[in-house]
Design an enzyme around this catalytic site. Structure first.
Site, PDB file in Angstrom:
ATOM      1  N   SER A  94      39.856 -11.399   8.881  1.00 19.35           N
ATOM      2  CA  SER A  94      39.974 -12.568   9.752  1.00 19.35           C
ATOM      3  C   SER A  94      40.689 -13.701   9.022  1.00 19.35           C
ATOM      4  O   SER A  94      41.808 -13.521   8.559  1.00 19.35           O
ATOM      5  CB  SER A  94      38.588 -12.977  10.248  1.00 19.35           C
ATOM      6  OG  SER A  94      38.666 -13.835  11.356  1.00 19.35           O
ATOM      7  N   ASP A 254      39.255  -8.610  16.054  1.00 15.47           N
ATOM      8  CA  ASP A 254      38.774  -9.153  14.778  1.00 15.47           C
ATOM      9  C   ASP A 254      38.126  -8.094  13.889  1.00 15.47           C
ATOM     10  O   ASP A 254      37.253  -7.342  14.322  1.00 15.47           O
ATOM     11  CB  ASP A 254      37.761 -10.257  15.071  1.00 15.47           C
ATOM     12  CG  ASP A 254      37.484 -11.148  13.873  1.00 15.47           C
ATOM     13  OD1 ASP A 254      37.229 -10.618  12.778  1.00 15.47           O
ATOM     14  OD2 ASP A 254      37.528 -12.382  14.023  1.00 15.47           O
TER      15      ASP A 254
END
Length: 273
Positions: A94, A254
């Site tokens: 991320s 993600d």
């Protein structure tokens, strides 16, 4: 290389030239397979050294925290040595993936990476779609539409990342783009099976075992992931950002779903480098 062929570390030592002023740095100026002129300068791991590894967690705008740690480390090193030179491999999830790509792909110094990361967050999180969250439970299908589309402007995120990492620079084979010798990996999660995966700028020695818990994203035909696509996939948290679809390769969200701390993947990957 610029011709499209790849070279392994062993062949780089056999056919390349070692730089006299830099230990374990090798250059090669033509392809052994097609004789195309090229130039690669790569830093290889010393034979008696372990792999020096950096991993950076996900955490949204809190990514400024690991950047502050790295800034303190850089202050101790002084101006003659960049913090990137301390590591052979770097992995991130991320926001941590964005930092890894900035530091080790773009070779930004820590100060520049912090500045760009902060500006990216400020511009991106100002793009919130103004839907009153208190009435979402009454909207039914509109709620799921918002989840699918994301709370923040994905088109803006795409544009910002393309400005940072280029529009068509491929992640694999980055030695011609940068003098960094570091192997880089950023995590993501597939939408189709919610399984962990890794975007990397290297191949490794062999196929990963099924029980390792993740897949390495590979090219499909002539389609390879671009750097900005890896940067876009790793922070694509549902509700906040729409998933990223890469034609012929897959749809990703993600990496924090499976590996917000990428240390397990990193420890397994170093066995293949």
């Amino acid at each position: 290389m610029t011709c499209g062929h790849s070279i392994c570390d062993t062949c780089l030592q056999i056919f390349g030239s070692e730089l006299p002023q830099l230990e374990h740095h090798f250059t090669i100026q033509y392809c052994q397979l097609c004789n195309t002129k090229t130039f690669i300068c790569a830093k290889l791991r010393p034979p008696t050294a372990g792999i020096r590894m950096l991993t950076i967690d996900g955490g949204g705008i809190c990514g400024v925290i690991p950047l502050q740690f790295l800034s303190v480390l850089q202050d101790f090193l002084g101006s003659d040595l960049q913090v990137q030179d301390l590591f052979d491999a770097a992995f991130g999830t991320s926001s941590g993936g964005l930092i890894v790509l900035g530091l080790f792909w773009q070779c930004w110094d820590v100060q520049k990476c912090t500045k760009i990361f902060t500006e990216l967050g400020q511009r991106l999180f100002a793009s919130e779609k103004r839907v009153p969250w208190r009435i979402l439970s009454k909207l039914g299908s509109a709620f799921w539409c918002l989840i699918s589309d994301g709370r923040y402007d994905a088109h803006l995120l795409n544009s910002l990342l393309q400005d940072c990492f280029g529009h068509d620079i491929k992640l694999f084979g980055g030695a011609s783009h940068t003098l960094s010798g570091s192997k880089i990996g950023v995590t993501a999660t597939t939408v189709s099976h919610a399984s962990a995966c890794l975007f990397s700028n290297y191949n490794g020695l062999k196929q990963r075992k099924d029980e390792c818990g993740y897949d390495v994203v590979k090219a499909s035909g002539t389609r390879e992931p671009f750097v900005w696509e890896a940067a876009r996939a790793t922070p694509a948290a549902p509700v906040l950002f729409a998933p990223l679809h890469i034609p012929n390769i897959g749809t990703f969200q993600d990496g924090g779903f499976r590996n917000n701390n990428p240390i397990k993947i990193a420890l397994n990957e170093v066995k293949h480098i």
